[in-house]
Design a protein around this motif. Sequence first.
Motif: not given
Length: 314
Positions: A213-226
Amino acid sequence: MTTTLSPPRVIPETEGRVRQSLGERVAPYAYIAPFFLLFAVFGLFPLLFTFYIALFDWNPIGEHVFIGFDNFSRLLADPRFWNAVWNTISIWLLSTVPQLLVALVLAHLLNHARLRLAVFFRMSMLVPYITSVAATTIVFAQMFDRDYGLLNWLLGFVGVGPIDFLQSVWGSHTMIAVMVTWRWFGYTTLLYLASLQAVPRTIYEAAAVDGAGAWKQFRHISIPSLRPVIVFTIVTSTIGGLQIFTEPLLASRSAPLTCGPVRQCQTLTLFLYEQGFGQFQFGYGAAIGVALFVLIIAVAALNYVLSARIRPER
């Protein structure tokens, strides 16, 4: 008739180095020399000179008496210094943590939202950043005013009496933190957004197919990529937040150097300015500057170590 071609002559490496002209060898150093010269004049020399002045009872128009580390001993026993340290750290935490969190969420939303005039919304984030600090402080001081402020007017609708933000510790810290957060969150949002734009969309699409979901994408993709940008913004926010000066100076118009009658929002930079340029105790003011330098290095290093633990998902 057969013609025999001689093999090409191989120039030894040492001979090639000898043939290199002096200008070619010096040119790379000449290109970068202006930066180091400017840094030495406007960065390194003032820093070293501050350490030097801190060892003296320095009168700008009189004698300079060497007193060793007496200024630092006096500093550690001065309750005004520890009050300024507490105020500085409190305002920094109240402004930096919400600023970075809000910027992170907004960048994620702007990266995924399908908005009309998306470029307009993104560029509007820079409006607080380019606004004058003095103008920002005046507007927020009016909003937080006890008698005519917008915030107290809204609190009146829910039965809360007027709050004198400037006369209380937490009220003044909150007011200044809101100013700093409003000014910098847009700039930080654009930094995060620019980094998220470089993340391939296929990664998010694959995660969505796998049920994230949106939260897992934010936590596991967006934050590590940043991660690199997060580390950068944390360190720069720490350096800037611990040197906050203009907002508390302009917020308290009655006692600008102490930021209130009981120094409730006087930061280290304000305390330094008061002692150095208000009371002309340049040696003591330099000692405060050295203490501020050590505090910034320590907190920035701690933040770097903690934020560096964010690792990309594999």
